[in-house]
Scaffold this motif. Structure first.
Motif, short mmCIF file in Angstrom:
data_model
loop_
_atom_site.label_atom_id
_atom_site.label_comp_id
_atom_site.label_asym_id
_atom_site.label_seq_id
_atom_site.Cartn_x
_atom_site.Cartn_y
_atom_site.Cartn_z
N TYR A 139 0.84 -1.20 0.00
CA TYR A 139 0.00 0.00 0.00
C TYR A 139 0.88 1.25 0.00
CZ TYR A 139 -3.97 -3.00 1.19
OH TYR A 139 -4.94 -3.96 1.16
N ARG A 140 0.33 2.32 -0.54
CA ARG A 140 0.92 3.64 -0.43
C ARG A 140 0.29 4.32 0.78
NH1 ARG A 140 5.05 6.94 -2.44
NH2 ARG A 140 5.02 5.32 -4.07
N HIS A 141 1.12 4.78 1.71
CA HIS A 141 0.63 5.44 2.92
C HIS A 141 0.74 6.95 2.77
CE1 HIS A 141 1.41 6.65 7.37
NE2 HIS A 141 0.14 6.80 7.06
N LEU A 142 -0.37 7.63 2.97
CA LEU A 142 -0.42 9.09 2.96
C LEU A 142 -0.93 9.57 4.31
CD1 LEU A 142 -2.23 9.71 -0.44
CD2 LEU A 142 0.15 10.27 0.04
N ARG A 143 -0.28 10.56 4.87
CA ARG A 143 -0.82 11.23 6.05
C ARG A 143 -1.25 12.62 5.62
NH1 ARG A 143 0.46 11.52 12.42
NH2 ARG A 143 -0.75 9.62 12.21
N ARG A 144 -2.53 12.93 5.87
CA ARG A 144 -3.09 14.21 5.43
C ARG A 144 -3.76 14.91 6.61
NH1 ARG A 144 -6.47 13.46 -0.03
NH2 ARG A 144 -7.95 12.47 1.38
N ARG A 145 -3.73 16.23 6.57
CA ARG A 145 -4.42 17.03 7.58
C ARG A 145 -5.38 17.96 6.86
NH1 ARG A 145 -0.69 20.01 11.88
NH2 ARG A 145 0.26 20.74 9.93
N HIS A 146 -6.64 17.95 7.31
CA HIS A 146 -7.68 18.75 6.68
C HIS A 146 -7.92 20.02 7.50
CE1 HIS A 146 -9.46 15.34 4.11
NE2 HIS A 146 -8.41 14.83 4.73
N TRP A 147 -8.03 21.15 6.80
CA TRP A 147 -8.20 22.46 7.43
C TRP A 147 -9.47 23.14 6.94
CZ3 TRP A 147 -4.16 24.94 10.42
CH2 TRP A 147 -2.98 24.21 10.50
N ARG A 148 -10.01 24.01 7.77
CA ARG A 148 -11.07 24.92 7.35
C ARG A 148 -10.97 26.18 8.18
NH1 ARG A 148 -17.68 24.11 7.18
NH2 ARG A 148 -18.10 26.18 7.99
N ASP A 149 -10.99 27.32 7.50
CA ASP A 149 -10.92 28.62 8.18
C ASP A 149 -9.71 28.71 9.10
OD1 ASP A 149 -13.27 29.36 6.88
OD2 ASP A 149 -14.54 28.70 8.54
N GLY A 150 -8.58 28.16 8.65
CA GLY A 150 -7.36 28.23 9.44
C GLY A 150 -7.30 27.30 10.63
#
Length: 258
Positions: A139-150
């Motif tokens: 598998y390809r592992h991605l770590r992502r962080r989601h933002w809204r309005d800073g």
């Protein structure tokens, strides 16, 4: 004439001995929930440090530490000789809907931005789902962080079948949810998908990544997808800030009344 009590009448002594979490952090979580629930309402005065210390069975210094956490978050204001007052509830409270239907899960969240924190190949999810398809070779592992309005609101670890990685466009990594991303890949048919939600608290790493208090509530959401060949092509583990998550599930009455 009897003087009215500040917001939130005194209750039974709170037992803080069942957790290894520092007492002031436990109390900060407790007081924060009273503000969020409306038990301590905006502009109202809360009980004094002495009253809270008696209610919770702790030293006044511990109460001051807990209130300091809330003051730093902008939830309360403390005035010398006047007392402590609620400023308001958390910003953007309960705006983040965790969808429970397929079409909803495929929708991108309006106004959200996705930050890529890291990527590596030849990975494997830490806990493979049981009884749902067979695992891919890698598998390809991605770590992502989601933002809204800073404000960060979601920390996600995405595991995608490595064979599908060449089909992924860089733009989609920063704009599509995990299921939306997989469903959009050419030649991919999703035969089965599941979602599991559990409630927990923020550890040191999560609290730092999501800019939230240690031990504050979070929602853990796991989403998995299996393709037409029975291969588990996606495992996505997301951690949402508990103070902004809302889950609506439509219940079918089956035509029954009452």
């Amino acid at each position: 004439m009897m003087k009215s009590s500040p917001a939130g009448a005194l209750r039974g002594v709170v037992d803080l001995s069942r957790s290894a979490v520092p007492r002031y952090l436990q109390l900060a979580t407790l007081f924060r929930s009273r503000i969020d629930s409306g038990a301590w309402r905006p502009s109202e005065q809360i009980p004094t440090v002495e009253e809270l210390a008696a209610e919770c069975g702790v030293a006044r210094a511990t109460i001051r530490q807990a209130l300091g956490q809330l003051e730093a978050e902008g939830l309360i204001e403390r005035f010398r000789a006047k007392g402590t007052f609620v400023r308001g509830q958390g910003r953007n409270r309960l705006w983040c809907e965790v969808q429970t239907d397929w079409s909803g899960l495929l929708r991108s969240r309006e106004g959200a931005e996705i930050e890529i924190l890291g990527s590596r190949g030849d990975a494997m999810p830490p806990m493979m789902p049981e009884g749902l398809g067979h695992r891919a070779a890698a598998y390809r592992h991605l770590r992502r962080r989601h933002w809204r309005d800073g404000q960060p609101f979601l920390l996600a670890d995405v595991y995608l079948d490595e064979k599908l990685w060449p089909k992924v466009k860089a733009h989609d990594l920063r704009s599509r949810t995990a299921l939306n991303l997989v469903a959009s890949l050419p030649g991919v048919t999703i035969a089965d998908a599941r979602q599991t939600l559990t409630i927990g608290t923020a550890d040191v790493e999560v609290a730092d990544e999501l800019k939230m208090p240690l031990n504050a509530p979070v929602a853990h959401v796991r989403r998995v997808a299996v393709d037409a060949h029975g291969t588990l092509i996606l495992v996505a583990d997301g951690i949402y800030r508990g103070d902004i998550v809302r889950i609506d599930i439509k219940l079918s009455t089956g035509g029954q009344g009452g």
